[in-house]
Design a protein around this motif. Structure first.
Motif, PDB file in Angstrom:
ATOM      1  N   LEU A 115      46.030  33.130  46.338  1.00 17.77           N
ATOM      2  CA  LEU A 115      44.943  34.003  46.791  1.00 17.77           C
ATOM      3  C   LEU A 115      44.425  34.893  45.667  1.00 17.77           C
ATOM      4  CD1 LEU A 115      46.433  35.085  50.245  1.00 17.77           C
ATOM      5  CD2 LEU A 115      44.733  33.292  49.804  1.00 17.77           C
ATOM      6  N   ALA A 116      45.252  35.109  44.641  1.00 15.52           N
ATOM      7  CA  ALA A 116      44.839  35.950  43.513  1.00 15.52           C
ATOM      8  C   ALA A 116      44.015  35.187  42.486  1.00 15.52           C
ATOM      9  CB  ALA A 116      46.077  36.542  42.825  1.00 15.52           C
ATOM     10  N   LEU A 117      44.034  33.852  42.530  1.00 16.89           N
ATOM     11  CA  LEU A 117      43.431  33.054  41.461  1.00 16.89           C
ATOM     12  C   LEU A 117      41.925  33.266  41.287  1.00 16.89           C
ATOM     13  CD1 LEU A 117      44.033  30.941  39.261  1.00 16.89           C
ATOM     14  CD2 LEU A 117      43.512  29.178  40.953  1.00 16.89           C
ATOM     15  N   PRO A 118      41.112  33.222  42.357  1.00 20.02           N
ATOM     16  CA  PRO A 118      39.669  33.423  42.142  1.00 20.02           C
ATOM     17  C   PRO A 118      39.360  34.765  41.477  1.00 20.02           C
ATOM     18  CG  PRO A 118      40.107  32.618  44.363  1.00 20.02           C
ATOM     19  CD  PRO A 118      41.435  32.976  43.771  1.00 20.02           C
ATOM     20  N   VAL A 136      52.952  48.856  41.196  1.00 22.37           N
ATOM     21  CA  VAL A 136      54.333  49.348  41.243  1.00 22.37           C
ATOM     22  C   VAL A 136      54.738  49.776  42.658  1.00 22.37           C
ATOM     23  CG1 VAL A 136      55.946  51.098  40.411  1.00 22.37           C
ATOM     24  CG2 VAL A 136      54.373  50.000  38.805  1.00 22.37           C
ATOM     25  N   PRO A 137      54.075  50.745  43.273  1.00 18.16           N
ATOM     26  CA  PRO A 137      54.515  51.153  44.619  1.00 18.16           C
ATOM     27  C   PRO A 137      54.304  50.061  45.669  1.00 18.16           C
ATOM     28  CG  PRO A 137      52.454  52.240  44.055  1.00 18.16           C
ATOM     29  CD  PRO A 137      52.925  51.546  42.822  1.00 18.16           C
ATOM     30  N   LEU A 138      53.236  49.271  45.484  1.00 15.99           N
ATOM     31  CA  LEU A 138      52.952  48.232  46.458  1.00 15.99           C
ATOM     32  C   LEU A 138      54.041  47.145  46.443  1.00 15.99           C
ATOM     33  CD1 LEU A 138      50.812  47.557  48.555  1.00 15.99           C
ATOM     34  CD2 LEU A 138      49.547  46.316  46.793  1.00 15.99           C
ATOM     35  N   SER A 139      54.484  46.766  45.261  1.00 17.38           N
ATOM     36  CA  SER A 139      55.547  45.760  45.156  1.00 17.38           C
ATOM     37  C   SER A 139      56.852  46.273  45.756  1.00 17.38           C
ATOM     38  CB  SER A 139      55.764  45.359  43.696  1.00 17.38           C
ATOM     39  OG  SER A 139      54.706  44.558  43.227  1.00 17.38           O
ATOM     40  N   ALA A 145      48.114  39.718  44.657  1.00 22.01           N
ATOM     41  CA  ALA A 145      46.826  39.282  45.192  1.00 22.01           C
ATOM     42  C   ALA A 145      45.958  40.486  45.583  1.00 22.01           C
ATOM     43  CB  ALA A 145      47.039  38.366  46.390  1.00 22.01           C
ATOM     44  N   LEU A 146      46.545  41.444  46.268  1.00 19.41           N
ATOM     45  CA  LEU A 146      45.783  42.626  46.680  1.00 19.41           C
ATOM     46  C   LEU A 146      45.255  43.402  45.482  1.00 19.41           C
ATOM     47  CD1 LEU A 146      48.064  43.918  49.597  1.00 19.41           C
ATOM     48  CD2 LEU A 146      45.797  42.846  49.812  1.00 19.41           C
ATOM     49  N   VAL A 147      46.102  43.578  44.485  1.00 14.57           N
ATOM     50  CA  VAL A 147      45.717  44.356  43.311  1.00 14.57           C
ATOM     51  C   VAL A 147      44.630  43.632  42.501  1.00 14.57           C
ATOM     52  CG1 VAL A 147      46.558  45.163  41.077  1.00 14.57           C
ATOM     53  CG2 VAL A 147      47.861  45.658  43.130  1.00 14.57           C
ATOM     54  N   MET A 148      44.735  42.318  42.356  1.00 10.33           N
ATOM     55  CA  MET A 148      43.746  41.587  41.571  1.00 10.33           C
ATOM     56  C   MET A 148      42.356  41.636  42.208  1.00 10.33           C
ATOM     57  SD  MET A 148      45.218  40.783  38.863  1.00 10.33           S
ATOM     58  CE  MET A 148      43.768  39.975  38.208  1.00 10.33           C
TER      59      MET A 148
END
Length: 462
Positions: free
Chosen positions: A140-143, A176-179, A204-207
């Protein structure tokens, strides 16, 4: 055309450093994603390091191969910018974005059905299942990652790497906090612990957030108006510009794919040896990857300045900057490689207290000093050659040295295919020894190609 002007080593160093330091911080934040995941998973469930090693190797191999095609925007936009053709430089970003979207399709298919990687790794069923889930989510992060790569390449080409750095540092700060939250969960609010999958969700969310910020900045920052980037939406695909990008980007992408896969495929083959060897390899890979950010940042700065000088027809200056970058990069690599090799035990223990994993990682880092010096040399030479639009020769050199000597030779040593391999060179150590040898050969060949190409350019100017 005769060359204009020359630069002293001090002036080259100043100009390279001005561009390289924000690129370095930005790239360190990117590698910080992998470092963070390695540290968190090593402490959450060290057995999952094997799945992380294979999954990250599969994703990185796929992403970098596709990104290499998109990154052809660097020398093309850089030469247009150096020549003062700002509309043309901006148009390259639109076309590179279309190329990124086109590259997304095959990338998503390979990550959603990663059978080639899993067949090579031969993981136990439990780890294979975790790797599949990790890759499916990370797809999901690729695009967003490929589109941001085009934006990053454009900004570096027009000497504006600081805005890229700011977004990359912001992405790491959010990661960092999300992971931590997604890996360990929050039972009080009903969020389960996702473990390894949590790393992929966070990425994915961060990208996507990072890409959204880039779009907003491009539309609102006055700097981009001169490049024709304030209009909403992408320009229509332009066949001529896309052909130009593909012509340079395909050998660039193939070169990066060979370079990265020659390294990442080690993890997939080493996974056959068991969870502990590949966990040790994952730590060694992460250390080497952090070190590699220094020559990579310098290489990006060199490619930008050389491209701009070529576009401005300051050809003698372009040659000088390229050679100065190689010399500076080698000096830094010698110092950093020696320091890390000497302090390797303390570094490994920062990652894990598992004595078996520590014992597996330490012999691999013994190769680090020579490995890093050769890695720096080949990267710097390859990037300078790309600035001159020379990409096919390096691709052939990489295939022979990194796939043939490194990956192929490593397989023969690691698994003692021919018999008679010394015991200390079987297993993961065999791969590291062969990869080091492949890098040395590749670096020597690329430096020789660079010297030949620069002599040829100098004769053409007479």
């Amino acid at each position: 055309m005769s060359a204009k002007g020359t630069l002293s080593r001090a002036e080259s160093t100043r100009r390279l450093a001005t561009l390289a330091w924000p690129v370095l911080l930005g790239q360190l934040s990117v590698i910080g994603f992998g470092t963070l995941d390695t540290l968190l998973i090593a402490r959450y469930a060290s057995a999952d390091l094997a799945a992380l090693a294979v999954g990250s190797a599969a994703y990185f191999t796929t992403f970098v191969g596709l990104m290499g095609v998109v990154m052809a925007i660097g020398p093309l936009a850089g030469q247009a910018f150096g020549a003062g053709r700002l509309d043309e430089a901006g148009a390259q970003l639109h076309q590179a974005s279309w190329l990124a979207l086109a590259a997304t399709g095959p990338g998503l298919l390979l990550l959603a059905w990663p059978e080639p990687y899993l067949w090579l790794a031969r993981l136990p069923p439990e780890l294979e299942s975790k790797t599949r889930t990790y890759l499916a989510v990370l797809a999901l992060a690729l695009p967003a990652s490929l589109l941001f790569a085009a934006w990053r390449g454009f900004n570096t080409a027009v000497s504006r790497p600081r805005i890229v750095m700011a977004l990359q540092l912001g992405a790491l700060a959010a990661k960092v906090p999300l992971s931590i939250l997604l890996i360990h969960g929050a039972p009080s609010v009903g969020l389960p612990a996702l473990g390894l999958t949590g790393c992929a969700v966070a990425t994915a969310l961060v990208m996507w957030g990072q890409l959204g910020a880039a779009v907003v900045i491009t539309r609102r920052d006055a700097f981009y108006a001169a490049f024709g980037l304030h209009r909403r939406g992408l320009h229509r695909p332009n066949a001529a510009r896309l052909r130009e990008l593909v012509k340079l980007g395909v050998p660039m992408g193939a070169t990066l794919l060979i370079e990265v896969s020659g390294f990442t495929m080690m993890a997939i083959f080493i996974a056959r040896l068991g969870a502990t060897p590949v966990a040790g390899h994952q730590i060694a890979v992460n250390v080497v990857s952090i070190l590699f950010m220094v020559p990579l940042a310098l290489s990006n700065a060199a490619m930008t300045l050389v491209s701009q000088s070529v576009g401005a027809r300051e050809l003698a200056q372009a040659r000088q900057i390229g050679w100065h970058a190689v010399q500076i990069g080698l000096a830094l690599a010698v110092g950093l490689g020696a320091l890390v090799a000497l302090g390797r035990e303390g570094i490994v223990r920062l990652y894990t207290s598992d004595e078996a994993v520590v014992a597996a990682a330490l012999p691999l880092l013994a190769w680090l000093a020579v490995f890093h010096i050769a890695d720096a040399a080949q990267t710097l030479a390859a990037f300078v050659l790309r600035a001159w639009k020379i990409a096919t020769g390096p691709m052939v050199i990489y295939a022979i040295s990194l796939w043939g000597v490194g990956l192929g030779g490593g397989y023969l040593l690691a698994f003692d295919v021919l018999g008679g391999t010394p015991r200390w060179l079987t297993g993961a150590s065999g791969y590291w020894m062969a990869s080091t040898a492949g890098l040395v050969i590749g670096a020597a060949a690329l430096l020789a190609l660079l010297a030949w190409a620069m002599r040829l350019r100098a004769r053409e100017e007479l």
